[in-house]
Scaffold this motif. Structure first.
Motif: not given
Lengths: 263, 461
Positions: B40-53
């Motif tokens: 059920g993480s479909l939407l969560a995946d589209l707003r990722p937490e792991e980011t690279f600046t």
């Protein structure tokens, strides 16, 4: 949704040239070239004619004779639909370089896929009409063909937008989609006569929920039966199509900014 | 984006622009639709937490009609910045406004389809870059002439050489007549003549008051053509202003990076060699000649170690250890020597090699007539090279302590190196002090007098 339509309209010179490029590129280098647009449906017709007259003969009701012609009326638009949705899955990934390096609205790409396949459909149509005339089936109702074509276009475009954007994030769709479309093919009255399925059976109810059913039935009526009594079904399909387009446009817009980063 | 208000004199204005990308972790990479649906993480995946600046709080403005350069190492966020200005991606935060039609030369010919003719590709590419069909038709001849492809224009693009492909792509892009032209290192490709032509075209753009934003590693180009430069490092603005000053600051920084790298590299080689058992070194075989077989220049260390070279340092004129020099500087090689037992027969030598192993110079105390008297315990030997007459490059230094008959005490081959950096890209190894003079019917504009970089304040580490 309106914004989406406006964008596509604004970029129609680009869409137009990309569609013609697509058509030219497809058969470039082959001996028959553009003739393939005619030969392809003929060969498809031949295959199924052999299957249903020699291998599995006599299963069809009297209502849809000559069967090969009935089948031809359905398979031509179905091919347009299946190819549009199927090809749109990979279209953004395949143009990844473009998306990343050139500024232009990505929804142009699935639109071009649907339109290019529409062009193939329209090229195959004269062959069908010749066969219909030959068997004395051609009626004035063919003049109403733009109606189911329009409904199918809206539905296909909506699905193509939806599938193309989502596939960028979930590449699995490319693999699954072929099977879904295969199943969908059998769940749509292309091979068989919708009218022959008894009313109030679960199968009939299920087929009614399929928007492509009504589009296909409409084609078969206009082309094969010379009848026009499936308007309600077609109208419902149009509503579903508009819904699909709205959903596709919405999803595409939501994912738009992620596309250049994910492809 | 162009909807946001922009002062009339500005073509581009970036305010506190940041761009974060989703970072591809293994965990996410293999996440598929099925597992996304199951958890059920479909939407969560589209707003990722792991980011690279990729860009962090970048602000700058480009006045209309100016040429603006963005420099920085690979991965500093230059191309991301260009994509943001082009509108291909959107900033995660901050605002970015661009006034006027933008044409981005990020990758020329990106939209070409290999199967169809150059003619059709020009039309489609032109439309894609924002021209109307009629505008393309009007400029078609000009484009083809610029690309010098008239006789091939009806052949499919897949039959083109990469140079032809590039020329056609560049030709279309510059004929879009943008008000703002973005260039990403495209001049690095193509032959000399075409590169010259592209530069002329860019100069023409400048004359006509168009705005240009260029991302490049050709620092000479930046100094020559740009009005303003921005130096990015790890997505942040390090410096901004006069191109000459910014380029100098950048080059000095690069030299510092090389310094650190050379230090680490040499520490590693030395540790490796020190760890190797002495017996395995080629010269350790009794009676072996001093030089190992002339099969090539291979780094190593050998000798009896009765006299040991414990350390070598390269010292700048201020006596600080440094590995990067500019021509003309004074370099001192300092050897730290240890003799466990007193010895009376000893020679110290030094050899200088270019990176390909060519011997540039060699000398020792014996050749120069120094007579050994005694050596015991700790000692230091220094050789000062006044005014390095070397061109840019990496140089290897061999040092040795051996008997006068050549038997080695301690021989260091290819373990130590320093770098020479220069603004002038002359060739060879040796740069004599020289001067041009002209008389009679000849006139040349002399170059702007500019000294070499000042590295004395850049300790590196």
């Amino acid at each position: 949704m309106l914004a989406e339509i406006r964008t596509l309209f604004k970029f129609r010179p680009l869409i137009q040239s990309l569609v013609s490029r697509e058509l030219k590129a497809r058969y470039r280098g082959s001996v028959l070239g553009f003739l393939w647009s005619f030969v392809n449906p003929l060969l498809l017709l031949l295959t199924y004619t052999v299957v249903f007259t020699l291998i599995l003969p006599g299963r069809q009701s009297q209502n849809i004779q000559p069967y090969f012609l009935f089948f031809f009326c359905g398979i031509l638009p179905w091919t347009w639909f299946a190819a549009s949705v199927g090809e749109s899955a990979g279209v953004i990934i395949a143009s990844g370089n473009l998306i990343k390096k050139v500024l232009f609205p990505a929804e142009v790409l699935p639109t071009v896929t649907v339109l290019a396949n529409l062009a193939h459909f329209l090229l195959g149509l004269p062959i069908l009409l010749v066969f219909l005339a030959w068997k004395g089936k051609l009626a004035w109702t063919v003049l109403l063909l733009p109606l189911p074509i329009f409904v199918q276009f809206v539905l296909s475009l909506g699905l193509a937008l939806f599938v193309s954007a989502l596939t960028v994030h979930f590449r699995d769709i490319q693999n699954i989609l072929g099977h879904v479309l295969h199943l969908w093919f059998f769940a749509t009255p292309v091979l068989y006569d919708y009218a022959a399925i008894p009313e109030h059976t679960p199968l009939r109810q299920a087929l009614r929920l399929n928007p492509m059913t009504h589009v296909l039935v409409m084609y078969q009526q206009l082309l094969f039966h010379g009848a026009i009594d499936h308007w309600r079904g077609l109208f419902l399909s149009l509503l579903v199509g508009i819904l699909a387009f709205a959903a596709g446009a919405f999803l595409f817009d939501r994912l738009r900014d992620t596309l250049p980063e994910e492809v | 984006m162009s909807a946001s208000p922009l002062p009339r004199r500005l073509a581009i204005e970036a305010r506190e622009v940041s761009k974060r990308y989703r970072r591809f972790m293994h965990r996410n990479q293999f996440k598929t639709l099925k597992s996304a649906l199951l958890t059920g993480s479909l939407l969560a995946d589209l707003r990722p937490e792991e980011t690279f600046t990729a860009l962090d709080d970048v602000s700058f403005e480009v006045p209309k009609g100016s040429t603006f350069a963005v420099i920085g190492e690979n991965g500093s966020g230059k191309s991301t910045l260009l994509k943001l200005v082009a509108g291909i991606t959107k900033p995660t935060s901050g605002s970015l406004a661009v006034d006027g039609r933008v044409s981005a030369l990020i990758e020329v010919g990106a939209g070409f389809h290999p199967e169809i003719s150059g003619r059709e590709n020009v039309v489609i590419n032109g439309i894609m870059l924002g021209l109307t069909r009629r505008e393309v038709d009007r400029r078609f001849d000009e484009i083809v002439d610029f690309a010098e492809l008239r006789e091939f224009i009806d052949a499919p693009v897949k039959t083109y050489s990469s140079g032809m492909y590039m020329r056609l792509g560049f030709a279309v892009a510059v004929h879009v007549e943008p008000e703002v032209l973005l260039i990403d290192e495209v001049l690095a490709v193509g032959d000399e003549a075409f590169a010259r032509k592209c530069l002329d075209k860019i100069a023409e753009f400048r004359r006509r008051g168009r705005t240009i934003l260029v991302v490049t590693h050709s620092l000479g180009l930046v100094e020559k053509m740009c009005d303003d430069a921005l130096w990015l490092r790890h997505g942040r603005v390090l410096d901004r202003g006069d191109p000459k000053r910014v380029v100098d600051a950048y080059l000095t920084h690069v030299a510092g990076g090389e310094e650190t790298q050379l230090r680490a590299q040499q520490a590693a080689t030395r540790a490796e060699v020190a760890a190797a058992p002495v017996e395995r070194q080629p010269g350790a075989v009794p009676g072996a000649v001093e030089e190992p077989a002339a099969t090539g220049y291979r780094p190593g260390r050998w000798g009896s170690r009765e006299v040991e070279i414990k350390a070598l340092r390269f010292l700048d004129p201020r006596g600080r250890e440094r590995h990067v020099y500019v021509p003309g500087e004074t370099l001192t090689v300092a050897l730290q020597i240890h003799a466990a037992q007193p010895v009376e027969d000893f020679v110290f030598g030094l050899g200088l090699y270019s990176a390909d192993g060519t011997n540039v110079y060699g000398t020792n105390t014996d050749i120069e007539g120094y007579l050994p008297e005694r050596l015991a315990g700790e000692a230091e030997v220094r050789l000062t090279l006044d005014g390095l007459s070397l061109v840019e490059g990496t140089y290897l230094v061999d040092v040795a302590a051996h008997r006068r008959d050549g038997k080695p005490y301690d021989y260091h081959r290819g373990l130590h190196s320093f770098r020479v950096k220069s603004r002038v890209k002359d060739v060879g190894v040796y740069r004599p002090v020289h001067a041009w003079s002209f008389s009679g019917g000849v006139a040349l504009t002399p170059p702007e007098p500019r000294g070499e970089l000042d590295l004395s304040d850049e300790p590196g580490a």
